[in-house]
Each structure stands twice: as structure tokens, then as C-alpha cells.
Design an enzyme around this catalytic site. Structure first.
Site, PDB file in Angstrom:
ATOM      1  N   HIS A 190       0.871  -1.222  -0.100  1.00  0.00           N
ATOM      2  CA  HIS A 190      -0.095  -0.222  -0.208  1.00  0.00           C
ATOM      3  C   HIS A 190       1.095   1.129  -0.250  1.00  0.00           C
ATOM      4  O   HIS A 190       1.439   1.651   1.091  1.00  0.00           O
ATOM      5  CB  HIS A 190      -0.879  -0.082   1.280  1.00  0.00           C
ATOM      6  CG  HIS A 190      -1.771   1.201   1.464  1.00  0.00           C
ATOM      7  ND1 HIS A 190      -2.962   1.336   1.274  1.00  0.00           N
ATOM      8  CD2 HIS A 190      -1.437   2.482   1.738  1.00  0.00           C
ATOM      9  CE1 HIS A 190      -3.614   2.380   1.871  1.00  0.00           C
ATOM     10  NE2 HIS A 190      -2.570   3.123   1.799  1.00  0.00           N
ATOM     11  N   ASP A 317     -10.277  -4.281  -4.533  1.00  0.00           N
ATOM     12  CA  ASP A 317     -10.195  -3.593  -2.926  1.00  0.00           C
ATOM     13  C   ASP A 317     -11.588  -3.453  -2.234  1.00  0.00           C
ATOM     14  O   ASP A 317     -11.834  -2.452  -2.044  1.00  0.00           O
ATOM     15  CB  ASP A 317      -9.360  -2.218  -3.281  1.00  0.00           C
ATOM     16  CG  ASP A 317      -8.847  -1.472  -1.929  1.00  0.00           C
ATOM     17  OD1 ASP A 317      -8.934  -2.416  -0.864  1.00  0.00           O
ATOM     18  OD2 ASP A 317      -8.510  -0.570  -2.009  1.00  0.00           O
TER      19      ASP A 317
END
Length: 444
Positions: A190, A317
Site C-alpha cells: 500500500h 479492493d
């Protein structure tokens, strides 16, 4: 396990590594599945006794989709999602395998936690739930989690991520990459430099964030970490995967890294492809996501990179949230959007119907390459005799209008509400068993 006969399917053939002997692309054929594997492809005049029949009638038959980036919230936040509800949403969306991110409570940072998640997914049985292991203990970014024990566990974890948080410390990231290299692990990062985009950053830094008075999340906060990590991957000879790429600058770095032979892969979400930062003008918290929605020039770069293969995969996601976490003022609301049930329709409409990608390209980005990246050897395989029957039947001409109130997910933070797309999932098949039909889940 009952046998299944799919009749009149149009086969979209995309060769996966190690597969051979497939039918011709576009051929219409019947597919007989026995004991979870494809037994016969061709014209089958009469259904064998005891076989369940599924009439495809010219609809497209593809390898089942694989999602590299799913949040199931269990354990800890079962009010937002469970393994059962998330698996149901996955099946309805055409996914036969999903990678469950580690940012649960407690985090998936031990072998025991990974095995519990694996077993729960198998009990539900609507999609293969593959645990993602945390890179660091408690996602704190300081001490490595039980990487080796998770890899050697029954869950055979090969994909690791502190998603929701960036591994900020370059030394910790280097150690993790070195540790994972011997067993072929990969870290999904991330990418968010906390010094450039802190916890309060919630809108792309630019004119709109300035006008709205929202804390800015500049593009360089992503691309700087991507650049660091590809250099660490080059130094260690290990693999790094860039989660939810959102900026043109990150695309440039990834393209450079691939051209230099560095072991980097990347994913993009449907919402970063299709939704832009202008949607936050109304302060609607459903459009608050991390990384934030970006301007049109970034969207265009992402679409080009997905089409040419610089970006390897579409990942949802999928980030469900209970209403009491999402329905706040924009700055205070939780980050994230739903995505499993709508991913195919969004990407098909945006990328395939527009002519930017072929259906075969889509199969690579949503099935074959995600399975390869994750090391899921029974998924993302060609439609060929002997292969496990993890499949999806698609109606590419069917119109779909999204209703946020109708979902297999427990949450309703759906950014696509009221939008219409062309392309729908008709049926999902896991090891020869229909798990979902026209959005309705078939329990075991």
C-alpha cells in the site's frame, strides 16, 4: 460432487502457462465437467444420467475471476462483512478465488490466524478464500510477522501485505523481501508515504481539495514509495506487487522497472479506472477511498497501462463498511468502496466495449495473471480437458443497472449506485459446482 454439463457456450480461449490443446477461440461447444474437472469439450448430444445442465445459449465461458485484494472484515468487524457474505458477493461477481487482506482484528499475522481463515472459507465454499499474511506484527510496521510459519502452514501463504498501511521503514521492507525470496513470496505494498500523505489525507491534492478544504493526498506520496520499493526489489532479487495503483507517476515507475527486468507486478481497481476526483465535490463519503480518486489524466494513464500490460491485474479492493462508520462528514468517514459484484461490468464496459481491450485481454487481467501472481495453480487456467472447472459464464450484451440496496455484501457503501453498464455475470462455477446464478448464491 455432482457432474455438470454446460451447453452451447462460446469459448473465449486465452492460453495460460503450461496449458495446451484448447479449442479454437470463439468456438461454440458443450463442456462436460466430472469430479470438478473438465472432462469433455465438443458436441454432446445427450446429457449423461445424473448430470446437472446449465444452458449457456451462446454466452461466453471464461476462466473464473481471481481478486488479489478483498477485505472480508472477519474476524473483528462482522457487522461490516463476514467470510460468508464476502464469499457470496465474490461468487455473484464471477470470482472463484479471492485473497483476503490481513487487516482484520486481530490481524492475520500468525500461521494459526491464516489457517482459521482458510478453514472458514472452505466451510463456506462459495469461493476459494486465500489468506494474505501481514508483513509486520499487528500491521505496526516495526517487527516482521511470522512470514515463514505462515508460508509453511496449511494455508501456504505466499502473498503478504499490511494493506491499509504502508511499510514505511525501508529497512523493514528490505528484510521482508529478503526473507520471502527463498519460498517465492511477494509483498503487496500500500504505497503511501506518511510524511507526504498522513492519516487525515482524504482527497487528491489539487484544485478540488483546496476549494473543499480537504486534506490533500498528493500523487508523489504514492510514486515515491513505488520507486523505493522497485529499487529494493531490484537489490534483493525479490518480488514486489503494487496495490491499487492510482497515479500516472506510479505507472511511469512501474513501466521503467519492468523494462529493466525488475520483478514488479501491479493492480488497478475498477473505481480508479472509472471514477474521478470531481465526484468528491458533493462531500459524499461513499467516494472516500484510499488512495483517493484521481484526475482524468491519471485515469487515462491507468487505462492505457492496463491495456498494454504495464498493470497486470484488476483487483477490487472490496472494502465494506457498516453505515455507522461510513455515514459521517467526509473527513471523518471510513475509507473504502464495495467492488466484488460490479467489477466485471465496470471493466468490460469501460475497457472492452470501448475497444481498448479484447475479451482475451480482460481474461488475462482478471483471471490468468492474478492467479499467476498469487500462485493459485488451479485458478486462471485455460478451458481445456483436465483442468479444474473454475469458470464463469458471461452475458456480454446484458444491461446492468446497479442498485446499492441489492447486494450479497452486508454493507452498502456502493459507489456505482444508479449507474448502468453492459456486461453481466450469468453463472459462477467452482470446481464444477454452480455457486451463483444471475446474482443469486447457490449454497452447498
Amino acid at each position: 460432487m455432482s457432474d455438470l454439463l454446460i451447453t452451447g457456450a462460446r469459448l473465449h480461449v486465452t492460453r495460460a502457462a503450461g496449458d495446451a490443446g484448447e479449442p479454437r477461440p470463439g468456438e461454440t461447444a458443450d463442456v462436460l465437467i466430472r469430479d470438478g474437472r473438465i472432462a469433455e469439450i465438443g458436441r454432446i448430444a445427450d446429457a449423461p444420467d445424473g448430470v446437472t445442465c446449465l444452458a449457456a445459449d451462446g454466452l461466453a465461458l471464461l476462466p473464473g475471476f481471481v481478486d488479489l485484494h478483498t477485505h472480508l472484515r472477519e474476524p473483528g468487524r462482522e457487522d461490516a462483512e463476514t467470510i460468508a457474505s464476502g464469499s457470496a458477493a465474490a461468487a455473484a461477481g464471477g470470482f472463484t478465488a479471492i485473497l483476503a487482506m490481513a487487516n482484520t482484528s486481530p490481524a492475520t499475522d500468525t500461521a494459526e490466524a491464516a489457517e482459521l481463515l482458510l478453514d472458514r472459507g472452505r466451510t463456506v465454499g462459495l469461493a476459494d478464500v486465500q489468506p494474505v499474511g501481514a508483513v509486520t506484527k499487528g500491521l505496526a510496521g516495526e517487527e516482521l510477522a511470522e512470514l515463514g510459519l505462515m508460508a509453511r502452514s496449511r494455508a501456504r501463504v505466499r502473498f503478504f501485505s499490511d494493506d491499509g498501511r504502508c511499510v514505511q521503514d525501508a529497512r523493514v521492507m528490505r528484510r521482508a523481501l529478503e526473507y520471502l525470496k527463498p519460498f517465492g513470496g511477494v509483498i503487496s505494498q500500500h504505497a503511501q508515504d506518511a510524511n507526504l500523505a498522513g492519516a487525515s489525507a482524504c482527497c487528491h491534492e489539487g484544485e478540488i481539495s483546496g476549494r473543499l478544504g480537504l486534506p490533500g493526498w498528493p500523487a508523489v506520496a504514492e510514486s515515491a514509495i513505488v520507486a523505493r520499493d522497485v529499487q529494493l526489489a531490484r537489490h534483493t532479487g525479490s518480488r514486489v506487487h503494487v496495490a491499487h495503483v492510482s497515479t500516472a507517476e506510479s505507472v511511469e515507475v512501474i513501466r521503467w522497472a519492468k523494462n529493466h527486468g525488475i520483478a514488479v507486478t501491479a493492480e488497478v481497481t475498477p473505481h480508479h479506472l472509472a471514477l474521478g476526483t470531481e465526484l468528491v465535490r458533493g462531500y459524499d463519503p461513499v467516494f472516500k477511498v484510499n488512495p483517493p480518486l484521481r484526475p482524468r489524466e491519471d485515469q487515462e494513464a491507468l487505462r492505457e497501462a492496463l491495456a498494454d500490460g504495464t498493470i497486470d491485474a484488476v483487483a477490487t479492493d472490496h472494502a465494506p463498511h457498516a453505515r455507522h462508520d461510513k455515514e459521517h462528514a467526509f473527513e471523518a468517514a471510513a475509507f473504502g468502496m464495495l467492488g466484488l459484484e460490479t467489477a466485471f461490468a465496470v471493466v468490460h464496459d469501460l475497457m472492452v466495449r470501448s475497444g481498448r481491450m479484447t475479451m482475451s485481454d480482460l481474461v488475462r487481467r482478471m483471471s490468468i495473471d492474478p492467479a499467476r501472481i498469487a500462485g493459485l495453480t488451479e485458478h486462471g487456467r485455460s478451458i481445456a480437458v483436465g483442468n479444474q472447472a473454475n469458470l464463469v459464464v458471461i452475458d456480454p450484451e446484458r444491461a446492468v443497472t446497479v442498485d446499492a440496496a441489492v447486494s450479497n455484501s452486508l454493507s452498502r457503501n456502493n459507489p456505482w449506485h444508479g449507474m448502468s453498464f453492459t456486461g453481466a455475470v450469468h453463472a459462477t462455477i467452482l470446481r464444477g459446482r454452480i455457486t451463483a446464478l444471475d446474482g443469486k448464491v447457490h449454497d452447498q
